[in-house]
Motif scaffolding. Structure first.
Motif, PDB file in Angstrom:
ATOM      1  N   MET A   1       0.841  -1.177   0.000  1.00  0.00           N
ATOM      2  CA  MET A   1       0.000   0.000   0.000  1.00  0.00           C
ATOM      3  C   MET A   1       0.891   1.247   0.000  1.00  0.00           C
ATOM      4  O   MET A   1       1.891   1.298   0.685  1.00  0.00           O
ATOM      5  N   THR A   2       0.519   2.233  -0.764  1.00  0.00           N
ATOM      6  CA  THR A   2       1.315   3.448  -0.843  1.00  0.00           C
ATOM      7  C   THR A   2       0.944   4.405   0.281  1.00  0.00           C
ATOM      8  O   THR A   2      -0.174   4.413   0.773  1.00  0.00           O
ATOM      9  N   GLU A   3       1.921   5.203   0.662  1.00  0.00           N
ATOM     10  CA  GLU A   3       1.718   6.193   1.715  1.00  0.00           C
ATOM     11  C   GLU A   3       0.824   7.313   1.191  1.00  0.00           C
ATOM     12  O   GLU A   3       1.008   7.791   0.072  1.00  0.00           O
ATOM     13  N   PRO A   4      -0.156   7.750   1.971  1.00  0.00           N
ATOM     14  CA  PRO A   4      -1.022   8.839   1.508  1.00  0.00           C
ATOM     15  C   PRO A   4      -0.226  10.136   1.363  1.00  0.00           C
ATOM     16  O   PRO A   4       0.736  10.373   2.083  1.00  0.00           O
ATOM     17  N   SER A   6       1.005  13.725   1.757  1.00  0.00           N
ATOM     18  CA  SER A   6       1.035  14.713   2.834  1.00  0.00           C
ATOM     19  C   SER A   6       1.979  15.828   2.404  1.00  0.00           C
ATOM     20  O   SER A   6       2.710  15.693   1.415  1.00  0.00           O
ATOM     21  N   LEU A   7       1.983  16.911   3.144  1.00  0.00           N
ATOM     22  CA  LEU A   7       2.886  18.010   2.834  1.00  0.00           C
ATOM     23  C   LEU A   7       4.339  17.539   2.868  1.00  0.00           C
ATOM     24  O   LEU A   7       5.119  17.845   1.973  1.00  0.00           O
ATOM     25  N   ASP A   8       4.691  16.778   3.890  1.00  0.00           N
ATOM     26  CA  ASP A   8       6.072  16.302   4.006  1.00  0.00           C
ATOM     27  C   ASP A   8       6.435  15.342   2.877  1.00  0.00           C
ATOM     28  O   ASP A   8       7.548  15.405   2.350  1.00  0.00           O
ATOM     29  N   LEU A   9       5.512  14.462   2.509  1.00  0.00           N
ATOM     30  CA  LEU A   9       5.788  13.536   1.417  1.00  0.00           C
ATOM     31  C   LEU A   9       5.910  14.290   0.094  1.00  0.00           C
ATOM     32  O   LEU A   9       6.775  13.985  -0.727  1.00  0.00           O
ATOM     33  N   MET A  10       5.078  15.285  -0.094  1.00  0.00           N
ATOM     34  CA  MET A  10       5.153  16.107  -1.297  1.00  0.00           C
ATOM     35  C   MET A  10       6.525  16.795  -1.367  1.00  0.00           C
ATOM     36  O   MET A  10       7.187  16.793  -2.402  1.00  0.00           O
ATOM     37  N   ARG A  11       6.973  17.348  -0.244  1.00  0.00           N
ATOM     38  CA  ARG A  11       8.292  17.988  -0.182  1.00  0.00           C
ATOM     39  C   ARG A  11       9.392  16.977  -0.510  1.00  0.00           C
ATOM     40  O   ARG A  11      10.301  17.257  -1.285  1.00  0.00           O
ATOM     41  N   ASP A  12       9.304  15.787   0.082  1.00  0.00           N
ATOM     42  CA  ASP A  12      10.305  14.743  -0.179  1.00  0.00           C
ATOM     43  C   ASP A  12      10.332  14.344  -1.653  1.00  0.00           C
ATOM     44  O   ASP A  12      11.402  14.153  -2.230  1.00  0.00           O
ATOM     45  N   TRP A  48       1.840  11.204  -7.946  1.00  0.00           N
ATOM     46  CA  TRP A  48       0.778  11.493  -6.986  1.00  0.00           C
ATOM     47  C   TRP A  48      -0.545  10.888  -7.443  1.00  0.00           C
ATOM     48  O   TRP A  48      -1.371  10.510  -6.626  1.00  0.00           O
ATOM     49  N   ARG A  49      -0.723  10.757  -8.737  1.00  0.00           N
ATOM     50  CA  ARG A  49      -1.917  10.080  -9.255  1.00  0.00           C
ATOM     51  C   ARG A  49      -1.900   8.613  -8.816  1.00  0.00           C
ATOM     52  O   ARG A  49      -2.930   8.061  -8.436  1.00  0.00           O
ATOM     53  N   GLU A  50      -0.718   7.994  -8.841  1.00  0.00           N
ATOM     54  CA  GLU A  50      -0.590   6.613  -8.365  1.00  0.00           C
ATOM     55  C   GLU A  50      -0.937   6.507  -6.884  1.00  0.00           C
ATOM     56  O   GLU A  50      -1.372   5.464  -6.430  1.00  0.00           O
ATOM     57  N   ARG A  51      -0.753   7.581  -6.146  1.00  0.00           N
ATOM     58  CA  ARG A  51      -1.106   7.614  -4.728  1.00  0.00           C
ATOM     59  C   ARG A  51      -2.563   7.992  -4.518  1.00  0.00           C
ATOM     60  O   ARG A  51      -3.007   8.178  -3.399  1.00  0.00           O
ATOM     61  N   GLY A  52      -3.299   8.171  -5.626  1.00  0.00           N
ATOM     62  CA  GLY A  52      -4.731   8.409  -5.522  1.00  0.00           C
ATOM     63  C   GLY A  52      -5.166   9.857  -5.556  1.00  0.00           C
ATOM     64  O   GLY A  52      -6.335  10.150  -5.352  1.00  0.00           O
ATOM     65  N   VAL A  53      -4.223  10.783  -5.789  1.00  0.00           N
ATOM     66  CA  VAL A  53      -4.571  12.201  -5.827  1.00  0.00           C
ATOM     67  C   VAL A  53      -4.387  12.691  -7.264  1.00  0.00           C
ATOM     68  O   VAL A  53      -3.271  12.807  -7.751  1.00  0.00           O
ATOM     69  N   HIS A  54      -5.488  12.970  -7.921  1.00  0.00           N
ATOM     70  CA  HIS A  54      -5.458  13.393  -9.319  1.00  0.00           C
ATOM     71  C   HIS A  54      -5.358  14.913  -9.384  1.00  0.00           C
ATOM     72  O   HIS A  54      -6.343  15.615  -9.145  1.00  0.00           O
ATOM     73  N   LEU A  55      -4.159  15.387  -9.695  1.00  0.00           N
ATOM     74  CA  LEU A  55      -3.908  16.817  -9.784  1.00  0.00           C
ATOM     75  C   LEU A  55      -3.772  17.225 -11.244  1.00  0.00           C
ATOM     76  O   LEU A  55      -3.315  16.443 -12.071  1.00  0.00           O
ATOM     77  N   ASP A  56      -4.145  18.446 -11.521  1.00  0.00           N
ATOM     78  CA  ASP A  56      -4.074  18.984 -12.868  1.00  0.00           C
ATOM     79  C   ASP A  56      -2.794  19.809 -13.002  1.00  0.00           C
ATOM     80  O   ASP A  56      -2.594  20.774 -12.257  1.00  0.00           O
ATOM     81  N   MET A  77      -8.125  16.381  -2.271  1.00  0.00           N
ATOM     82  CA  MET A  77      -8.341  15.234  -1.378  1.00  0.00           C
ATOM     83  C   MET A  77      -9.609  15.409  -0.551  1.00  0.00           C
ATOM     84  O   MET A  77     -10.351  14.453  -0.341  1.00  0.00           O
ATOM     85  N   ASP A  78      -9.862  16.640  -0.080  1.00  0.00           N
ATOM     86  CA  ASP A  78     -11.082  16.906   0.685  1.00  0.00           C
ATOM     87  C   ASP A  78     -12.326  16.683  -0.167  1.00  0.00           C
ATOM     88  O   ASP A  78     -13.310  16.106   0.286  1.00  0.00           O
TER      89      ASP A  78
END
Length: 83
Positions: A1-4, A6-12, A48-56, A77-78
């Motif tokens: 399972m992939t990590e959801p 987060s701000l810290d993961l996005m930064r990483d 991030w799409r693979e992590r379930g967050v579809h961003l444009d 996400m909200d």
């Protein structure tokens, strides 16, 4: 399972793709000034799409900071959680 996402993961993730230390990325730093180009940004969108967050990508391009991207991702996400 992939990590959801987060701000810290996005930064990483951003730091890894531009080969810098995550602590070098301030919330309001322009990511393009730090070396992020459009091809790498697209790779992040796919990751991030693979992590379930579809961003444009075009939406992210209007706010090229970590804080701006996190705001967009959090809103997305909200909205997904409410659906």
């Amino acid at each position: 399972m992939t990590e959801p996402l987060s701000l810290d993961l996005m930064r990483d993730d951003i730091a890894a793709i531009i080969h810098i230390d995550p602590e070098e990325i301030g919330d309001d730093d322009n990511l393009m000034d730090l070396g992020l180009d459009s091809m790498r940004a697209m790779n992040l969108v796919l990751l991030w799409r693979e992590r379930g967050v579809h961003l444009d990508f075009s939406q992210l391009a209007t706010r090229p900071t970590l804080a701006g991207w996190w705001l967009i991702a959090k809103q997305r996400m909200d909205a997904m959680a409410e659906a």
